[in-house]
Scaffold this motif. Sequence first.
Motif, PDB file in Angstrom:
ATOM      1  N   LEU A 127       0.809  -1.220   0.000  1.00 30.19           N
ATOM      2  CA  LEU A 127       0.000   0.000   0.000  1.00 30.19           C
ATOM      3  C   LEU A 127       0.847   1.277   0.000  1.00 30.19           C
ATOM      4  N   SER A 128       1.860   1.346   0.822  1.00 33.87           N
ATOM      5  CA  SER A 128       2.701   2.557   0.878  1.00 33.87           C
ATOM      6  C   SER A 128       3.321   2.867  -0.479  1.00 33.87           C
ATOM      7  N   ASP A 129       3.832   1.845  -1.135  1.00 32.32           N
ATOM      8  CA  ASP A 129       4.431   2.018  -2.463  1.00 32.32           C
ATOM      9  C   ASP A 129       3.378   2.470  -3.481  1.00 32.32           C
ATOM     10  N   LEU A 130       2.186   1.865  -3.424  1.00 29.80           N
ATOM     11  CA  LEU A 130       1.127   2.228  -4.358  1.00 29.80           C
ATOM     12  C   LEU A 130       0.667   3.672  -4.145  1.00 29.80           C
ATOM     13  N   ILE A 131       0.594   4.088  -2.889  1.00 30.01           N
ATOM     14  CA  ILE A 131       0.219   5.477  -2.594  1.00 30.01           C
ATOM     15  C   ILE A 131       1.242   6.433  -3.176  1.00 30.01           C
ATOM     16  N   GLN A 132       2.493   6.135  -2.986  1.00 30.95           N
ATOM     17  CA  GLN A 132       3.567   6.979  -3.525  1.00 30.95           C
ATOM     18  C   GLN A 132       3.471   7.073  -5.049  1.00 30.95           C
ATOM     19  N   ARG A 133       3.228   5.956  -5.684  1.00 32.08           N
ATOM     20  CA  ARG A 133       3.117   5.937  -7.151  1.00 32.08           C
ATOM     21  C   ARG A 133       1.902   6.729  -7.628  1.00 32.08           C
ATOM     22  N   ALA A 134       0.787   6.620  -6.907  1.00 31.48           N
ATOM     23  CA  ALA A 134      -0.412   7.379  -7.269  1.00 31.48           C
ATOM     24  C   ALA A 134      -0.161   8.880  -7.106  1.00 31.48           C
ATOM     25  N   CYS A 135       0.566   9.260  -6.062  1.00 36.11           N
ATOM     26  CA  CYS A 135       0.895  10.672  -5.843  1.00 36.11           C
ATOM     27  C   CYS A 135       1.784  11.222  -6.959  1.00 36.11           C
ATOM     28  N   GLN A 136       2.536  10.367  -7.596  1.00 37.94           N
ATOM     29  CA  GLN A 136       3.394  10.777  -8.705  1.00 37.94           C
ATOM     30  C   GLN A 136       2.646  10.759 -10.036  1.00 37.94           C
ATOM     31  N   GLY A 137       1.343  10.455  -9.990  1.00 37.78           N
ATOM     32  CA  GLY A 137       0.528  10.528 -11.189  1.00 37.78           C
ATOM     33  C   GLY A 137       0.224   9.211 -11.865  1.00 37.78           C
ATOM     34  N   GLU A 138       0.739   8.133 -11.324  1.00 36.97           N
ATOM     35  CA  GLU A 138       0.481   6.825 -11.929  1.00 36.97           C
ATOM     36  C   GLU A 138      -0.952   6.385 -11.609  1.00 36.97           C
ATOM     37  N   GLU A 139      -1.595   5.749 -12.557  1.00 37.61           N
ATOM     38  CA  GLU A 139      -2.962   5.296 -12.370  1.00 37.61           C
ATOM     39  C   GLU A 139      -2.929   3.880 -11.786  1.00 37.61           C
ATOM     40  N   ILE A 140      -3.435   3.731 -10.558  1.00 32.59           N
ATOM     41  CA  ILE A 140      -3.430   2.459  -9.856  1.00 32.59           C
ATOM     42  C   ILE A 140      -4.880   1.989  -9.706  1.00 32.59           C
ATOM     43  N   ILE A 141      -5.169   0.795 -10.188  1.00 35.17           N
ATOM     44  CA  ILE A 141      -6.510   0.232 -10.088  1.00 35.17           C
ATOM     45  C   ILE A 141      -6.429  -1.020  -9.222  1.00 35.17           C
ATOM     46  N   ILE A 142      -7.273  -1.050  -8.192  1.00 38.57           N
ATOM     47  CA  ILE A 142      -7.316  -2.213  -7.305  1.00 38.57           C
ATOM     48  C   ILE A 142      -8.486  -3.084  -7.729  1.00 38.57           C
ATOM     49  N   ALA A 143      -8.200  -4.392  -7.862  1.00 40.72           N
ATOM     50  CA  ALA A 143      -9.189  -5.331  -8.393  1.00 40.72           C
ATOM     51  C   ALA A 143      -9.454  -6.470  -7.417  1.00 40.72           C
ATOM     52  N   LYS A 144     -10.595  -7.111  -7.602  1.00 39.09           N
ATOM     53  CA  LYS A 144     -10.926  -8.324  -6.852  1.00 39.09           C
ATOM     54  C   LYS A 144     -11.289  -9.379  -7.886  1.00 39.09           C
ATOM     55  N   ASN A 145     -10.628 -10.511  -7.822  1.00 42.42           N
ATOM     56  CA  ASN A 145     -10.813 -11.588  -8.823  1.00 42.42           C
ATOM     57  C   ASN A 145     -10.600 -11.050 -10.235  1.00 42.42           C
ATOM     58  N   ASN A 146      -9.597 -10.201 -10.371  1.00 40.67           N
ATOM     59  CA  ASN A 146      -9.213  -9.576 -11.646  1.00 40.67           C
ATOM     60  C   ASN A 146     -10.292  -8.659 -12.235  1.00 40.67           C
ATOM     61  N   GLN A 147     -11.266  -8.250 -11.432  1.00 43.58           N
ATOM     62  CA  GLN A 147     -12.291  -7.302 -11.861  1.00 43.58           C
ATOM     63  C   GLN A 147     -12.008  -5.953 -11.177  1.00 43.58           C
ATOM     64  N   PRO A 148     -11.762  -4.898 -11.947  1.00 44.51           N
ATOM     65  CA  PRO A 148     -11.460  -3.590 -11.352  1.00 44.51           C
ATOM     66  C   PRO A 148     -12.563  -3.124 -10.412  1.00 44.51           C
ATOM     67  N   LEU A 149     -12.148  -2.656  -9.225  1.00 45.36           N
ATOM     68  CA  LEU A 149     -13.101  -2.166  -8.232  1.00 45.36           C
ATOM     69  C   LEU A 149     -12.958  -0.664  -7.988  1.00 45.36           C
ATOM     70  N   VAL A 150     -11.728  -0.246  -7.696  1.00 44.16           N
ATOM     71  CA  VAL A 150     -11.494   1.162  -7.343  1.00 44.16           C
ATOM     72  C   VAL A 150     -10.203   1.652  -7.980  1.00 44.16           C
ATOM     73  N   GLN A 151     -10.107   2.956  -8.056  1.00 42.19           N
ATOM     74  CA  GLN A 151      -8.895   3.578  -8.586  1.00 42.19           C
ATOM     75  C   GLN A 151      -8.252   4.383  -7.464  1.00 42.19           C
ATOM     76  N   LEU A 152      -6.986   4.208  -7.268  1.00 40.40           N
ATOM     77  CA  LEU A 152      -6.231   4.938  -6.257  1.00 40.40           C
ATOM     78  C   LEU A 152      -5.658   6.190  -6.914  1.00 40.40           C
ATOM     79  N   VAL A 153      -6.089   7.349  -6.425  1.00 46.24           N
ATOM     80  CA  VAL A 153      -5.631   8.617  -7.003  1.00 46.24           C
ATOM     81  C   VAL A 153      -5.187   9.549  -5.885  1.00 46.24           C
ATOM     82  N   ALA A 154      -4.329  10.478  -6.218  1.00 45.11           N
ATOM     83  CA  ALA A 154      -3.877  11.479  -5.255  1.00 45.11           C
ATOM     84  C   ALA A 154      -5.029  12.428  -4.939  1.00 45.11           C
TER      85      ALA A 154
END
Length: 84
Positions: free
Chosen positions: A14-41
């Motif tokens: 999570l810490s790494d993903l938060i850092q990446r999202a803050c740098q503008g990277e689009e992070i999508i969290i999925a359940k059973n390979n189905q996108p659920l939410v997008q992590l954004v700054a």
Amino acid sequence: MDVIINIAEAKAHLSDLIQRACQGEEIIIAKNNQPLVQLVAHQPKSQIKFGLLENDTATQDLLNIMDIDVADDFYNNDIFPETK
């Protein structure tokens, strides 16, 4: 580039993903390979405040004068005879 990551892996990194999202990277969290939410700054809300001049006496005086002038024109000076 979108990164799709399952919940279990997202928990572990999570810490790494938060850092990446803050740098503008689009992070999508999925359940059973189905996108659920997008992590954004977080984007702060606008600082615009409506009614900013509501307690400004100069502005209120101007508005009152304008109201009297409009009323004078509309009612032909019958309502506000003291403004003549």
